[in-house]
Write a protein that holds these residues in place. Structure first.
Motif, PDB file in Angstrom:
ATOM      1  N   LEU A  21     -13.326 -13.330   3.878  1.00  0.00           N
ATOM      2  CA  LEU A  21     -12.954 -14.451   4.265  1.00  0.00           C
ATOM      3  C   LEU A  21     -13.959 -14.815   5.310  1.00  0.00           C
ATOM      4  O   LEU A  21     -14.411 -15.860   5.731  1.00  0.00           O
ATOM      5  CB  LEU A  21     -11.434 -14.300   5.159  1.00  0.00           C
ATOM      6  N   ALA A  22     -14.596 -14.036   6.267  1.00  0.00           N
ATOM      7  CA  ALA A  22     -15.712 -14.214   7.225  1.00  0.00           C
ATOM      8  C   ALA A  22     -16.907 -14.763   6.254  1.00  0.00           C
ATOM      9  O   ALA A  22     -17.607 -15.648   6.989  1.00  0.00           O
ATOM     10  CB  ALA A  22     -16.153 -13.103   8.064  1.00  0.00           C
ATOM     11  N   ILE A  23     -17.357 -14.100   5.328  1.00  0.00           N
ATOM     12  CA  ILE A  23     -18.314 -14.672   4.694  1.00  0.00           C
ATOM     13  C   ILE A  23     -18.070 -16.044   4.108  1.00  0.00           C
ATOM     14  O   ILE A  23     -18.892 -17.060   4.222  1.00  0.00           O
ATOM     15  CB  ILE A  23     -18.664 -13.759   3.481  1.00  0.00           C
ATOM     16  N   TYR A  24     -17.063 -16.340   3.661  1.00  0.00           N
ATOM     17  CA  TYR A  24     -16.539 -17.629   2.861  1.00  0.00           C
ATOM     18  C   TYR A  24     -16.530 -18.635   4.060  1.00  0.00           C
ATOM     19  O   TYR A  24     -17.064 -19.694   4.056  1.00  0.00           O
ATOM     20  CB  TYR A  24     -15.107 -17.485   2.255  1.00  0.00           C
ATOM     21  N   GLU A  66     -22.159  -2.372   0.600  1.00  0.00           N
ATOM     22  CA  GLU A  66     -23.150  -1.441   1.137  1.00  0.00           C
ATOM     23  C   GLU A  66     -22.635  -0.626   2.288  1.00  0.00           C
ATOM     24  O   GLU A  66     -22.236  -0.947   3.284  1.00  0.00           O
ATOM     25  CB  GLU A  66     -24.332  -2.289   1.804  1.00  0.00           C
ATOM     26  N   GLY A  67     -22.563   0.805   1.870  1.00  0.00           N
ATOM     27  CA  GLY A  67     -22.073   1.743   2.638  1.00  0.00           C
ATOM     28  C   GLY A  67     -20.404   1.375   2.742  1.00  0.00           C
ATOM     29  O   GLY A  67     -19.800   1.506   1.608  1.00  0.00           O
ATOM     30  N   GLU A  68     -19.798   1.051   3.760  1.00  0.00           N
ATOM     31  CA  GLU A  68     -18.320   0.455   3.861  1.00  0.00           C
ATOM     32  C   GLU A  68     -18.362  -0.956   3.972  1.00  0.00           C
ATOM     33  O   GLU A  68     -17.243  -1.384   4.237  1.00  0.00           O
ATOM     34  CB  GLU A  68     -17.824   1.362   4.945  1.00  0.00           C
ATOM     35  N   LYS A  69     -19.332  -1.724   4.009  1.00  0.00           N
ATOM     36  CA  LYS A  69     -19.425  -2.969   4.503  1.00  0.00           C
ATOM     37  C   LYS A  69     -19.348  -3.810   3.069  1.00  0.00           C
ATOM     38  O   LYS A  69     -20.522  -3.650   2.328  1.00  0.00           O
ATOM     39  CB  LYS A  69     -20.586  -3.281   5.438  1.00  0.00           C
ATOM     40  N   VAL A  70     -18.395  -5.044   3.104  1.00  0.00           N
ATOM     41  CA  VAL A  70     -18.782  -5.722   2.172  1.00  0.00           C
ATOM     42  C   VAL A  70     -19.833  -6.795   2.603  1.00  0.00           C
ATOM     43  O   VAL A  70     -19.836  -7.622   3.633  1.00  0.00           O
ATOM     44  CB  VAL A  70     -17.164  -6.853   2.230  1.00  0.00           C
ATOM     45  N   VAL A  71     -20.789  -7.076   1.416  1.00  0.00           N
ATOM     46  CA  VAL A  71     -21.934  -7.786   1.977  1.00  0.00           C
ATOM     47  C   VAL A  71     -22.085  -9.007   0.905  1.00  0.00           C
ATOM     48  O   VAL A  71     -22.896  -9.706   0.873  1.00  0.00           O
ATOM     49  CB  VAL A  71     -23.188  -6.928   1.886  1.00  0.00           C
TER      50      VAL A  71
END
Length: 186
Positions: A21-24, A66-71
């Motif tokens: 949602l933050a990316i969107y 990437e790791g635990e982060k949604v990119v």
């Protein structure tokens, strides 16, 4: 020396929703005028329900981790709701603004194409801002062709903007379609 991090493409999970949602929101707010009401943009509960509905109907919905982060994330919806169009999907890809130009869009595209083909879809459609040279090039690299131009359909950056419609076949050559994805869970 900077250590390369591995990007993993996997089906989205409930716990990915806030990051998606933050990316969107960052992508859709970029380019609209100050004062334009964007209150109808997706909210967490709405995105959770939409994600669940797509997954229940076997529509691919993937994230780049990437790791635990949604990119980044990508998904498909039906191109049209009529039954005749049940083998054609429209896709969307969103990459976190700090990770644009790092190949994440390509990884998401490959994962999405493979998942759509495995699910029995036959065609993928996309709509791209005509000035988004990077996205147009990405789609071309993955075999999408330009099939239409929608002039002046968006107002961004204080001007009317065009959208380009692209299409890619997923057909394996068989004339007999596979079992269709369900149109509804009800």
């Amino acid at each position: 020396m900077k250590q390369d991090k591995t990007i993993v493409i996997r089906p989205s999970r409930e716990t990915d929703v806030d990051a998606m949602l933050a990316i969107y929101h960052r992508h859709i707010r970029r380019g609209i005028d100050v004062g334009v009401d964007d209150s109808d943009t997706r909210q967490p509960d709405e995105l959770r329900q939409r994600r669940k509905n797509l997954k229940d109907r076997r529509f691919p919905h993937v994230v780049a981790i990437e790791g635990e982060k949604v990119v980044g994330y990508a998904y498909v919806v039906l191109f049209r709701k009529r039954p005749a169009y049940r083998y054609t999907v429209k896709h969307s890809i969103y990459v976190h603004h700090d990770h644009i130009g790092q190949g994440i869009g390509s990884l998401l595209m490959r994962g999405l194409i493979d998942a759509c083909a495995a699910a029995g879809f036959r065609q993928m459609i996309g709509y791209i801002a005509a000035d988004n040279v990077a996205s147009l090039a990405l789609h071309e690299r993955f075999g999408f062709v330009r099939v239409g131009l929608l002039p002046g359909v968006a107002y961004r950056y204080d001007r009317w903007a065009d959208s380009v419609m692209v299409q890619r076949s997923l057909a394996s050559g068989s004339t007999t379609p596979p079992p269709p994805p369900p149109l509804s869970t009800r």
